[in-house]
Design a protein around this motif. Structure first.
Motif, short mmCIF file in Angstrom:
data_model
loop_
_atom_site.label_atom_id
_atom_site.label_comp_id
_atom_site.label_asym_id
_atom_site.label_seq_id
_atom_site.Cartn_x
_atom_site.Cartn_y
_atom_site.Cartn_z
N ALA A 181 0.77 -1.22 0.12
CA ALA A 181 0.11 0.02 -0.01
C ALA A 181 0.93 1.06 0.02
O ALA A 181 1.93 1.25 0.01
CB ALA A 181 -0.91 0.14 1.26
N ARG A 182 0.31 2.48 -0.06
CA ARG A 182 0.86 3.72 0.07
C ARG A 182 1.70 3.87 1.28
O ARG A 182 0.96 3.24 2.56
CB ARG A 182 0.17 4.93 -0.37
CG ARG A 182 -0.66 4.76 -1.61
CD ARG A 182 -1.50 5.96 -1.96
NE ARG A 182 -0.73 7.27 -1.68
CZ ARG A 182 -0.14 7.90 -2.55
NH1 ARG A 182 0.04 7.41 -3.97
NH2 ARG A 182 0.74 8.95 -2.41
N GLY A 183 2.78 4.44 1.52
CA GLY A 183 3.22 4.89 2.95
C GLY A 183 2.80 5.49 3.44
O GLY A 183 1.64 6.35 3.24
N SER A 184 3.09 5.34 4.96
CA SER A 184 2.37 6.35 5.90
C SER A 184 2.97 7.65 6.05
O SER A 184 4.15 7.62 5.46
CB SER A 184 2.27 5.72 7.44
OG SER A 184 3.64 5.42 7.79
N VAL A 185 2.39 8.46 6.82
CA VAL A 185 3.03 9.82 7.01
C VAL A 185 4.21 9.82 7.83
O VAL A 185 5.13 10.88 7.90
CB VAL A 185 2.04 10.93 7.42
CG1 VAL A 185 0.69 11.23 6.60
CG2 VAL A 185 1.43 10.17 8.85
N ALA A 195 8.59 8.99 -3.39
CA ALA A 195 9.21 8.62 -4.70
C ALA A 195 8.66 7.01 -4.82
O ALA A 195 8.22 6.66 -5.78
CB ALA A 195 10.76 8.52 -4.55
N PHE A 196 8.73 6.29 -3.35
CA PHE A 196 8.09 4.88 -3.81
C PHE A 196 6.52 4.92 -4.12
O PHE A 196 6.27 4.24 -5.02
CB PHE A 196 8.41 4.13 -2.49
CG PHE A 196 9.52 3.63 -2.25
CD1 PHE A 196 10.71 3.99 -2.79
CD2 PHE A 196 9.63 2.48 -1.47
CE1 PHE A 196 11.94 3.22 -2.82
CE2 PHE A 196 10.85 1.74 -0.98
CZ PHE A 196 12.01 2.20 -1.78
N ASP A 197 5.81 5.75 -3.56
CA ASP A 197 4.42 5.80 -3.88
C ASP A 197 4.17 6.25 -5.36
O ASP A 197 3.19 5.58 -5.98
CB ASP A 197 3.90 6.90 -2.92
CG ASP A 197 3.80 6.55 -1.11
OD1 ASP A 197 3.84 5.38 -1.21
OD2 ASP A 197 3.53 7.26 -0.66
N GLN A 198 4.75 7.31 -5.72
CA GLN A 198 4.80 7.60 -7.14
C GLN A 198 5.10 6.39 -8.07
O GLN A 198 4.59 6.29 -9.16
CB GLN A 198 5.69 8.81 -7.36
CG GLN A 198 5.66 9.46 -8.72
CD GLN A 198 4.16 9.92 -9.00
OE1 GLN A 198 3.63 10.65 -8.18
NE2 GLN A 198 3.42 9.84 -10.00
N LEU A 199 6.15 5.63 -7.80
CA LEU A 199 6.81 4.71 -8.86
C LEU A 199 5.67 3.41 -8.57
O LEU A 199 5.24 2.85 -9.68
CB LEU A 199 8.09 4.18 -8.27
CG LEU A 199 9.30 5.09 -8.48
CD1 LEU A 199 10.60 4.53 -8.04
CD2 LEU A 199 9.21 5.26 -10.03
N LEU A 200 5.30 3.14 -7.65
CA LEU A 200 4.32 2.32 -7.49
C LEU A 200 2.85 2.45 -8.02
O LEU A 200 2.15 1.69 -8.74
CB LEU A 200 3.89 1.93 -5.81
CG LEU A 200 4.96 0.94 -5.02
CD1 LEU A 200 4.48 1.08 -3.80
CD2 LEU A 200 5.20 -0.25 -5.79
N SER A 201 2.48 3.81 -7.93
CA SER A 201 1.28 4.23 -8.68
C SER A 201 1.40 4.37 -10.21
O SER A 201 0.57 3.61 -11.00
CB SER A 201 0.94 5.59 -8.21
OG SER A 201 -0.18 5.92 -9.01
N ASP A 202 2.78 4.64 -10.64
CA ASP A 202 3.16 4.56 -12.14
C ASP A 202 3.08 3.19 -12.54
O ASP A 202 2.44 2.81 -13.70
CB ASP A 202 4.22 5.15 -12.30
CG ASP A 202 4.34 6.76 -12.02
OD1 ASP A 202 3.11 7.10 -12.07
OD2 ASP A 202 5.02 7.31 -12.08
#
Length: 644
Positions: A181-185, A195-202
């Motif tokens: 899942a997306r990373g927590s705050v 960057a991880f969130d963006q790459l996983l979304s892409d």
């Protein structure tokens, strides 16, 4: 990060321990040195005082020095140990009995005939003032671990975000990209987490795009764009596979052609496009509903307003019943003045058997369709009613299947699947049953097994047979077909787990469970925990009949599939069909980055295999490599490696 925290904890504990030990030694040494200096100062003062005054005068100034040094008793004796002078501090008399004390004898430098005996309190445990110091050290020792724990907790809270980021990175490296899942705050550093969130979304968007592209490629290869049904090319492939495959000797079935009104001409004549389009969609939905009742049946748009139905292993009697039901179902359709409901449906029926050509069968069914049109009204016509009826009634089927199960299950045949290097990757176990001298394929009797509710019993016998065969046939990977209906039943699943747990791990690693692609995609959410458990037990997974239905390829990423087998209809004349080549290349691209390898089933010619291998297919199976062989005792003892 856990290792780093442990290392930091050990280092801090060692450093604090060393500091405490060094500090304690320093304090003890300083105190002892201070006491020694004070005692020597007292003796020096006495030595100098005795030169000018008698010993009795010492009591006027000596007690203050004794009290400062913690001396309880002072005695001056001669060389014969005779007491010359003695002084005891009254306020410390009780301390002499209650606390630890030491005795020191020191000579007088100026009065060499005398010795001074000093009884003094222990600097650490001999007086209350030292007790307070000792308590302070003990408190400091107790506070150090508490402070260390507090510091470590603060440190862990500070690095918790980094640990979360590292955990997510490790899951990504293990291939769990879909479930991350997306990373927590709280993740840290913030830029790396973003960057991880963006790459996983892409990556998710790219996979969705690839899945849509794969679906479009499948649709291009097998689907009619206007109706969503299978197209003529796919239908001809399936019919040809039925007629030409050497495994299907004795195969029979029925082809039906359903001719509807020419809606294109009607639209040009009446110009009621929406009403006519809606009426045609209603007719197509009605046809799809009827065909879905029969397993393995295929409905395709053959040409313009002609729709073809392939009914493998069905008889003319069953086709008559289906045609009558279709004609009767027209009564529930809405009435439209643009179309005469009494002249909507014309059905041609033709039986086929192995050995015929697809062109011959389709010419016969088209002749029957033309005769049905000439007869007028809604109706059907059967071509060549003299064809022997190979169908069996439900009573005969039940008797045959129950007798087979009572005798221990079906007979087993095996066919090797060979890699591009010519090595046998696994051997597919194919069940057969016999009815007198006739050998029946699984594709013919399995629909009846499911219809009669015998699937769990059948699969239990089949799995037991193959597991016993695997135990005696070492060093060979055996692929066994299993019905999804059985896996989804809790009693069968529990039984299968118990059977597998009784097998050695090395044997479980040589078992390959095969499931149809359409069933896997239809029940993927319910199957996922079951298939993950099978993989956890050491077994392997294979998906068969890939490309037969229009499904998404996302299961390749979400399930740990090792083998994906193309449907024989896609392999037939593969070197001539660019749309099938495009589909296979797309499937192979979808398998990159996973453990899945694509195999081609039903390979018959060198040209087919050469083209498949050049497109990246990992292995093949079919008559080109080896025909199916009954499993016998000799085959169990000797399993030669096939080389292409």
């Amino acid at each position: 990060m856990t290792k780093f925290s442990s290392l930091m904890t050990v280092v801090l504990v060692v450093v604090i321990s060393l500091l405490f030990i060094i500090g304690l030694i320093t304090i003890v040494d300083d105190n002892l040195q201070q006491v020694d200096n004070q005692l020597h100062a007292i003796v020096t003062s006495i030595d100098q005082a005795l030169l000018v005054q008698p010993p009795e005068r010492l009591r006027f100034w000596l007690p203050s020095m004794m009290k400062a040094a913690g001396v309880v008793l002072l005695e001056i004796r001669d060389l014969d140990h005779n007491l010359q002078y003695s002084l005891r501090l009254p306020e410390l008399m009780s301390a002499e009995d209650d606390y630890v004390h030491h005795v020191m004898q020191l000579p007088l430098m100026q009065n060499a005939d005398f010795r001074v005996n000093l009884t003094y309190l222990d600097p650490f445990f001999g007086s209350p003032r030292w007790i307070f110091s000792t308590i302070a050290m003990v408190v400091a020792m107790a506070c150090m671990p508490a402070l260390l724990v507090f510091a470590l907790r603060r440190f862990r809270r500070k690095v918790a975000g980094h640990e979360q980021l590292e955990t997510r990175a490790n899951r990504i490296l293990r291939g769990e990209r879909e479930s991350v899942a997306r990373g927590s705050v709280r993740e840290w550093p913030d830029s790396a987490s973003s960057a991880f969130d963006q790459l996983l979304s892409d990556l998710a968007d790219a996979r969705e795009e690839r899945s849509r592209l794969d679906t479009l490629i499948r649709a291009f290869a097998a689907q009619d764009a206007e109706t969503g049904l299978s197209n003529r090319l796919f239908f001809d492939n399936q019919l040809t596979t039925q007629l030409e495959d050497a495994e299907n000797v004795g195969t029979h079935g029925v082809v039906m052609m359903i001719r509807l009104p020419d809606f294109d001409t009607l639209q040009e004549t009446h110009r009621y496009a929406n009403e006519l389009r809606e009426y045609r969609n209603t007719l197509v939905n009605m046809l799809s509903t009827f065909v879905m009742r029969y397993p393995s049946a295929l409905l395709a748009r053959y040409f313009n307003s002609d729709f073809a139905v392939l009914l493998p292993h069905r008889s003319l009697k069953e086709a008559d019943i289906i045609a009558a039901q279709l004609v009767k179902a027209l009564d529930i359709l809405p009435i439209t003045p643009l179309i005469d409901r009494e002249d909507v449906l014309h059905i041609g029926i033709c039986a086929y058997a192995s050995g015929q050509s697809s062109e011959q069968v389709m010419e016969s069914v088209e002749d029957a369709t033309r005769n049905a049109v000439l007869q007028g009204g809604n109706g059907w016509c059967v071509f060549d009613r003299q064809v022997p009826d190979k169908g069996r009634g439900s009573v005969k089927w039940r008797t045959l299947l129950e007798r087979t199960l009572a005798k221990g299950g079906p007979h087993l045949c095996q066919k090797p699947a060979v890699t591009r290097d010519g090595v046998v990757h696994h051997r597919e176990i194919m069940p057969r049953i016999t009815d007198g001298d006739q050998v029946l394929l699984a594709a013919e009797y399995m629909p009846l097994v499911q219809q009669l509710g015998l699937t769990p019993n059948y699969d239990r016998l089949l799995v037991s047979q193959i597991i016993a065969l695997s135990a005696s046939w070492s060093q060979e990977t055996l692929a066994m077909p299993v019905n999804v209906d059985s896996l989804l039943q809790r009693p069968f699943w529990r039984w299968l787990q118990e059977v597998l747990l009784q097998c050695p791990k090395q044997q479980r690693q040589r078992i390959l469970f095969e499931l149809a692609e359409s069933d896997v995609c239809q029940y993927i959410e319910r199957l996922r925990p079951i298939l993950n458990t099978l993989v956890g037990l050491g077994c392997r997974l294979a998906v068969t009949q890939a490309g037969l239905t229009l499904v998404s390829t996302t299961y390749i990423r979400t399930l740990q599939v090792e083998v994906i087998k193309l449907h024989p209809g896609l392999v037939r004349r593969f070197e001539r069909r660019t749309e099938n080549q495009l589909f296979v290349q797309s499937l192979i691209e979808a398998c990159k980055g996973t453990s899945a390898n694509v195999f081609a089933a039903g390979v018959r010619t060198q040209e087919e295999w050469n083209t498949l291998a050049s497109r990246g297919v990992y292995g093949g199976q079919g008559d080109f490599f080896a025909a199916s062989i009954p499993v016998s005792d000799e085959l169990k003892k000797y399993s030669p490696r096939h080389r292409v």
